[in-house]
Write an enzyme that holds these catalytic residues in place. Structure first.
Site, short mmCIF file in Angstrom:
data_model
loop_
_atom_site.label_atom_id
_atom_site.label_comp_id
_atom_site.label_asym_id
_atom_site.label_seq_id
_atom_site.Cartn_x
_atom_site.Cartn_y
_atom_site.Cartn_z
N GLY A 157 48.84 49.63 51.25
CA GLY A 157 48.53 50.85 50.51
C GLY A 157 49.39 52.00 50.98
O GLY A 157 49.46 52.26 52.19
N HIS B 144 30.23 66.86 56.18
CA HIS B 144 28.91 66.42 55.72
C HIS B 144 28.86 66.22 54.21
O HIS B 144 29.48 66.96 53.43
CB HIS B 144 27.84 67.43 56.14
CG HIS B 144 28.02 68.78 55.49
ND1 HIS B 144 27.45 69.12 54.28
CD2 HIS B 144 28.72 69.86 55.90
CE1 HIS B 144 27.77 70.35 53.97
NE2 HIS B 144 28.55 70.83 54.93
#
Length: 220
Positions: free
Chosen positions: A76, A146
């Site tokens: 990739g 988060h």
């Protein structure tokens, strides 16, 4: 006593050698893996050795490996990131045979979820309530904040900083040292150029670059 897992790395590029290095670092703490070689579709590589290990053959031979063997993907790059799913499909191997590799220096919140077949390199920080998909690769020194979501097959390059509540789609490439503002979404198959600052949503199949990041072209 822990069973040592034989493992084969898909590809022979730089990320693949870094995966081998990560496996060696894991083994230095507790012996867990035996890397038995690489698979690569370039016939000129077959029978050669890299980093002391053999290149065993092309990707489709993964299905012929012994049942005890696991595989990990290192293929990739910005040149082919949108093709990662189809490249892995050549192996005809189920997700249960792919190993998740996490460098010992990475910090991952116990409240986050890491998909199978994902590779996380040195000094990556993943904070609370993050969801990382399958077959994701996260290069060194990246911070994922988060409540972020990273889609399957995506690549997060080194030194990336992703603020909270960001959604990155499937098969994306987030370039080195780029930053993404909180609450931003990036569509499937998109690329963020290195050193870019993404301040607004990026549609599917877009390449964006700059500070602030702006549309450059379509991915394909």
């Amino acid at each position: 006593m822990m069973t040592i897992r034989p493992i084969v790395i898909l590809g022979t590029g730089g990320n693949c050698i870094d995966i081998l290095d990560t496996i060696n670092d894991i083994n230095a703490i507790q012996l867990k893996y035996e890397c038995v070689g690489f698979l690569d579709d370039n016939p000129d590589h077959w029978g050669q050795r890299i980093a002391g290990l053999p290149i065993l053959g092309p990707l489709p031979t993964a299905k012929d490996l012994p049942p005890s063997h696991f595989i990990v993907n290192g293929i990739g790059s910005p040149r082919n990131f949108w093709e990662k799913e189809s490249i892995l499909a050549k192996t005809k191997v189920g997700i249960e045979k792919f190993e998740t590799i996490i460098h010992p220096t990475a910090h991952i919140s116990k409240m986050s979820d890491i998909g199978r077949g994902t590779v996380i390199f040195q000094n990556v920080t993943i904070t609370s309530n993050v969801k990382i998909g399958e077959h994701v690769i996260i290069l060194p020194n990246t911070v994922i904040s988060h409540d972020d979501i990273i889609g399957d097959y995506s690549c997060i390059a080194g030194g990336v900083c992703i603020s909270g509540v960001v959604a990155i789609g499937k098969s994306c490439y987030i370039g080195t040292n780029s930053s993404i503002k909180q609450n931003v979404s990036i569509g499937d198959f998109s690329l963020v150029g290195m050193n870019s600052a993404v301040l607004r949503d990026v549609p599917k199949n877009n390449v964006v670059v700059g500070n602030p990041a702006k549309f450059l072209r379509y991915t394909r």
